[in-house]
Design a protein around this motif. Structure first.
Motif, mmCIF file in Angstrom:
data_model
loop_
_atom_site.group_PDB
_atom_site.id
_atom_site.type_symbol
_atom_site.label_atom_id
_atom_site.label_comp_id
_atom_site.label_asym_id
_atom_site.label_seq_id
_atom_site.Cartn_x
_atom_site.Cartn_y
_atom_site.Cartn_z
ATOM 1 N N UNK A 1 -5.063 1.320 -10.180
ATOM 2 C CA UNK A 1 -6.188 0.401 -10.393
ATOM 3 C C UNK A 1 -5.893 -0.836 -9.561
ATOM 4 N N UNK A 2 -6.773 -1.108 -8.592
ATOM 5 C CA UNK A 2 -6.520 -2.169 -7.628
ATOM 6 C C UNK A 2 -7.691 -3.130 -7.541
ATOM 7 N N UNK A 3 -7.399 -4.359 -7.170
ATOM 8 C CA UNK A 3 -8.437 -5.347 -6.908
ATOM 9 C C UNK A 3 -9.219 -4.940 -5.665
ATOM 10 N N UNK B 1 0.615 -2.152 -6.661
ATOM 11 C CA UNK B 1 -0.015 -3.038 -7.643
ATOM 12 C C UNK B 1 0.744 -4.364 -7.658
ATOM 13 N N UNK B 2 0.041 -5.450 -7.359
ATOM 14 C CA UNK B 2 0.684 -6.761 -7.255
ATOM 15 C C UNK B 2 0.080 -7.801 -8.184
ATOM 16 N N UNK B 3 -1.192 -7.674 -8.502
ATOM 17 C CA UNK B 3 -1.926 -8.712 -9.206
ATOM 18 C C UNK B 3 -2.114 -8.372 -10.679
ATOM 19 N N UNK B 4 -2.302 -9.391 -11.527
ATOM 20 C CA UNK B 4 -2.668 -9.109 -12.917
ATOM 21 C C UNK B 4 -3.940 -8.254 -12.958
ATOM 22 N N UNK B 5 -3.924 -7.231 -13.784
ATOM 23 C CA UNK B 5 -5.061 -6.329 -13.867
ATOM 24 C C UNK B 5 -4.909 -5.089 -13.023
ATOM 25 N N UNK B 6 -4.013 -5.137 -12.032
ATOM 26 C CA UNK B 6 -3.743 -3.945 -11.233
ATOM 27 C C UNK B 6 -2.707 -3.077 -11.955
ATOM 28 N N UNK B 7 -2.822 -1.767 -11.803
ATOM 29 C CA UNK B 7 -1.919 -0.830 -12.467
ATOM 30 C C UNK B 7 -1.546 0.284 -11.503
ATOM 31 N N UNK B 8 -0.258 0.596 -11.442
ATOM 32 C CA UNK B 8 0.243 1.720 -10.654
ATOM 33 C C UNK B 8 0.674 2.793 -11.647
ATOM 34 N N UNK C 1 -10.372 -9.635 -10.100
ATOM 35 C CA UNK C 1 -11.568 -8.864 -10.447
ATOM 36 C C UNK C 1 -12.635 -9.013 -9.364
ATOM 37 N N UNK C 2 -13.453 -7.984 -9.137
ATOM 38 C CA UNK C 2 -13.492 -6.685 -9.815
ATOM 39 C C UNK C 2 -12.430 -5.723 -9.293
ATOM 40 N N UNK C 3 -12.212 -4.668 -10.081
ATOM 41 C CA UNK C 3 -11.201 -3.673 -9.765
ATOM 42 C C UNK C 3 -11.851 -2.300 -9.557
ATOM 43 N N UNK C 4 -11.100 -1.397 -8.933
ATOM 44 C CA UNK C 4 -11.549 -0.011 -8.823
ATOM 45 C C UNK C 4 -10.325 0.889 -8.801
ATOM 46 N N UNK C 5 -10.561 2.162 -9.029
ATOM 47 C CA UNK C 5 -9.490 3.141 -8.926
ATOM 48 C C UNK C 5 -9.245 3.513 -7.473
ATOM 49 N N UNK C 6 -8.010 3.839 -7.175
ATOM 50 C CA UNK C 6 -7.621 4.400 -5.878
ATOM 51 C C UNK C 6 -6.969 5.739 -6.164
ATOM 52 N N UNK C 7 -7.379 6.777 -5.432
ATOM 53 C CA UNK C 7 -6.874 8.115 -5.697
ATOM 54 C C UNK C 7 -5.821 8.563 -4.712
ATOM 55 N N UNK C 8 -4.797 9.236 -5.219
ATOM 56 C CA UNK C 8 -3.732 9.797 -4.410
ATOM 57 C C UNK C 8 -3.223 11.073 -5.074
ATOM 58 N N UNK C 9 -2.158 11.637 -4.571
ATOM 59 C CA UNK C 9 -1.644 12.907 -5.086
ATOM 60 C C UNK C 9 -0.201 12.802 -5.535
#
Length: 200
Positions: free
Chosen positions: A105-107, A157-164, A113-121
């Motif tokens: 989940x990235x800015x 993920x570096x910012x508050x709200x971002x999730x790895x 904000x706003x955030x979106x998902x980033x897809x990987x494998x």
């Protein structure tokens, strides 16, 4: 969804309506990419680098249509990060290599904000275990590589709200599939990027 130690490798080999690896064009490419190699690691790297470099990111190249199903990503040679991960999983599974899906989940603008998902494998390598790879496509500010056991992803993920998230899904998230299937134009999709509060 599963944590790496809980992932069912057999489930990460199965075909599905989105990961349609039994499509003849996917099988043909999977065989071509693996023909020079014998190890799972070398085959996985070949598949990763092909999708990363030969499938053009929808936004970077402003290309239509928005794709979702693996065979469509291959047909049109373009896709968002999510779609590229669908094709990469299909090529890996076609070669008998377990592959799943991960999300960050990235800015959107890199400032919050706003955030979106980033897809990987995530791919299962005999010598490494589950290993995350990101085939979204490199550019001057992105340098994703295949360097097991060290991850080298496109983003962190570096910012508050971002999730790895470390969770591995056996199939793409339904809200990702729905978003891709709801749009045909790359710039329209850009305004409706999927978002979800992911686990840490």
């Amino acid at each position: 969804m599963m944590l790496p130690q809980e992932v069912d490798g057999n489930a990460c080999l199965q075909p599905s309506p989105i990961i349609d690896w039994q499509h003849p064009h996917i099988l043909k490419l999977a065989q071509e990419l693996s023909s020079k190699y014998s190890s799972s690691e070398a085959i996985a790297q070949a598949c990763f680098e092909w999708v990363r470099d030969q499938i053009y990111h929808s936004v970077d190249y402003q290309m239509n249509p928005v794709t979702c199903r693996a065979s469509d990503v291959l047909k049109y040679k373009t896709g968002y990060c999510y779609a590229k991960s669908h094709l990469l999983a299909a090529l890996l599974r076609a070669n008998g290599i377990p592959a799943g899906f991960c999300y960050q989940r990235l800015s959107i603008d890199g400032e919050g904000a706003p955030y979106c998902l980033h897809g990987l494998n995530a791919v299962y390598l005999p010598k490494t275990g589950w290993y995350r790879i990101d085939a979204r496509g490199n550019r001057s500010d992105i340098n994703a590589q295949f360097t097991p056991p060290i991850e080298q992803l496109a983003y962190s993920a570096r910012l508050p709200g971002e999730v790895d998230s470390q969770t591995i899904w056996t199939e793409p998230l339904p809200l990702v599939v729905s978003a891709l299937q709801a749009h045909t134009q790359w710039d329209e999709m850009l305004g409706y990027l999927p978002d979800l509060l992911l686990d840490l």
